[in-house]
Design an enzyme around this catalytic site. Structure first.
Site, PDB file in Angstrom:
ATOM      1  N   ARG A  78       0.841  -1.204   0.000  1.00  0.00           N
ATOM      2  CA  ARG A  78       0.000   0.000   0.000  1.00  0.00           C
ATOM      3  C   ARG A  78       0.873   1.250   0.000  1.00  0.00           C
ATOM      4  NH1 ARG A  78      -5.325  -0.658   0.603  1.00  0.00           N
ATOM      5  NH2 ARG A  78      -5.970  -2.686   1.363  1.00  0.00           N
ATOM      6  N   HIS A 122     -19.766   9.567   0.889  1.00  0.00           N
ATOM      7  CA  HIS A 122     -20.107   8.233   1.392  1.00  0.00           C
ATOM      8  C   HIS A 122     -21.626   8.054   1.352  1.00  0.00           C
ATOM      9  CE1 HIS A 122     -19.618   4.550   3.658  1.00  0.00           C
ATOM     10  NE2 HIS A 122     -20.654   4.924   4.388  1.00  0.00           N
ATOM     11  N   THR A 154      -9.809  11.154   7.079  1.00  0.00           N
ATOM     12  CA  THR A 154      -8.780  10.950   8.100  1.00  0.00           C
ATOM     13  C   THR A 154      -8.338   9.486   8.004  1.00  0.00           C
ATOM     14  OG1 THR A 154     -10.499  10.445   9.708  1.00  0.00           O
ATOM     15  CG2 THR A 154      -9.676  12.711   9.687  1.00  0.00           C
ATOM     16  N   LEU A 157     -11.327   4.868   8.666  1.00  0.00           N
ATOM     17  CA  LEU A 157     -12.256   4.750   7.538  1.00  0.00           C
ATOM     18  C   LEU A 157     -13.609   5.424   7.806  1.00  0.00           C
ATOM     19  CD1 LEU A 157     -12.637   3.324   4.740  1.00  0.00           C
ATOM     20  CD2 LEU A 157     -13.733   1.466   6.013  1.00  0.00           C
TER      21      LEU A 157
HETATM   22  C1  GRF Z   1     -21.043   6.392  -4.608  1.00  0.00           C
HETATM   23  O1  GRF Z   1     -22.197   5.795  -4.072  1.00  0.00           O
HETATM   24  C2  GRF Z   1     -20.230   7.000  -3.510  1.00  0.00           C
HETATM   25  O2  GRF Z   1     -20.983   7.463  -2.431  1.00  0.00           O
HETATM   26  C3  GRF Z   1     -19.369   5.852  -3.059  1.00  0.00           C
HETATM   27  O3  GRF Z   1     -19.071   5.141  -4.227  1.00  0.00           O
HETATM   28  C4  GRF Z   1     -20.087   5.368  -5.195  1.00  0.00           C
HETATM   29  C5  GRF Z   1     -19.403   5.872  -6.423  1.00  0.00           C
HETATM   30  O4  GRF Z   1     -20.307   6.012  -7.507  1.00  0.00           O
HETATM   31  N1  GRF Z   1     -18.194   6.321  -2.358  1.00  0.00           N
HETATM   32  P1  GRF Z   1     -19.824   6.753  -8.824  1.00  0.00           P
HETATM   33  O5  GRF Z   1     -18.582   6.036  -9.311  1.00  0.00           O
HETATM   34  O6  GRF Z   1     -19.546   8.174  -8.490  1.00  0.00           O
HETATM   35  O7  GRF Z   1     -20.971   6.598  -9.773  1.00  0.00           O
END
Ligand code: GRF
Length: 231
Positions: A78, A122, A154, A157
């Site tokens: 990573r 998110h 941060t 997660l």
């Molecule tokens: C979205 O639901 C976002 O909240 C999450 O991953 C998904 C990405 O969708 N982190 P996209 O690639 O922007 O269509």
């Protein structure tokens, strides 16, 4: 023009993706607009994907945004991936790194290097449902209200300072797909707004870790789902 009547400086940002790219599309739509009242306040200088088959790369190319593919499987650790990512980012001197469906977990040294300058969207009302499968878990839990959160990243997660959230009702009989679509429409509204606030210097992370937003409009009051009869 912004609320002070000043034209803000456009800040270079880089967007990290792994998949579909609908949030990237929502950002690019605004970034390309000339009118400042709908613009992003940012130039998407580059899009970086850790997957060569990410649909988001096509979205970026369609808007003539330079793309980079860093296949994480080609790196031994990573840390090595994150070092290569940082080198790629530095070519664009981004003020903000925007995660838009980027599925790699970033190492703590990387996150600390860009402290307060990495944003994520998110698909839940954090701190509820961090991690994956948020819509399925929301349905299983029987919550009435679900939604999405734009937050600073941060090392822990899905736990960074919350910038803005949007709530949607969970309708009776909702499938995971129906609920996901309702939430996604809100992601496309709040993420550009969060980025614009950042670019306009309206976000402050306080000592407690809470974000203050210097926004002109007042909050809109309570949201209930199902609607509650007022007396
Ligand atoms: C979205 O639901 C976002 O909240 C999450 O991953 C998904 C990405 O969708 N982190 P996209 O690639 O922007 O269509």
């Amino acid at each position: 023009m912004n609320d002070s009547g000043l034209k803000p400086t456009i800040k270079p940002i880089v967007v990290l993706v792994s998949g579909r790219g609908s949030n990237l599309q929502a950002l690019l739509t605004r970034a390309n607009k000339e009118r400042w009242d709908t613009a992003l306040g940012a130039k998407i200088a580059s899009v970086v994907s850790n997957r060569a088959d990410a649909e988001a790369l096509g979205v970026a190319r369609a808007h003539h945004v330079p793309v980079h593919i860093l296949d994480h499987e080609e790196f031994g650790s990573r840390a090595a991936f994150d070092e290569a990512l940082a080198r790629t980012l530095e070519r664009y001197a981004p003020e903000l790194i925007v995660l838009a469906g980027f599925t790699r977990i970033l190492t703590a040294p990387f996150v600390e290097r860009y402290d307060g300058r990495i944003m994520n969207i998110h698909p839940s009302l954090l701190p509820a449902f961090p991690g994956l499968d948020t819509h399925r878990r929301a349905l299983q839990a029987g919550v009435r209200i679900h939604g999405c959160t734009a937050h600073f990243v941060t090392p822990a997660l899905d736990s960074g300072p919350i910038i803005v959230q949007a709530a949607v009702p969970v309708e009776p009989g909702d499938t995971e797909e129906q609920l996901a679509a309702r939430v996604l429409a809100q992601e496309h509204r709040i993420y550009p707004q969060a980025i614009r606030w950042f670019c306009e210097g309206r976000l402050r992370i306080g000592r407690s870790g809470a974000v203050t937003v210097d926004a002109a409009r007042p909050a809109e009051g309570a949201l209930t789902a199902p609607p509650v009869e007022s007396r």
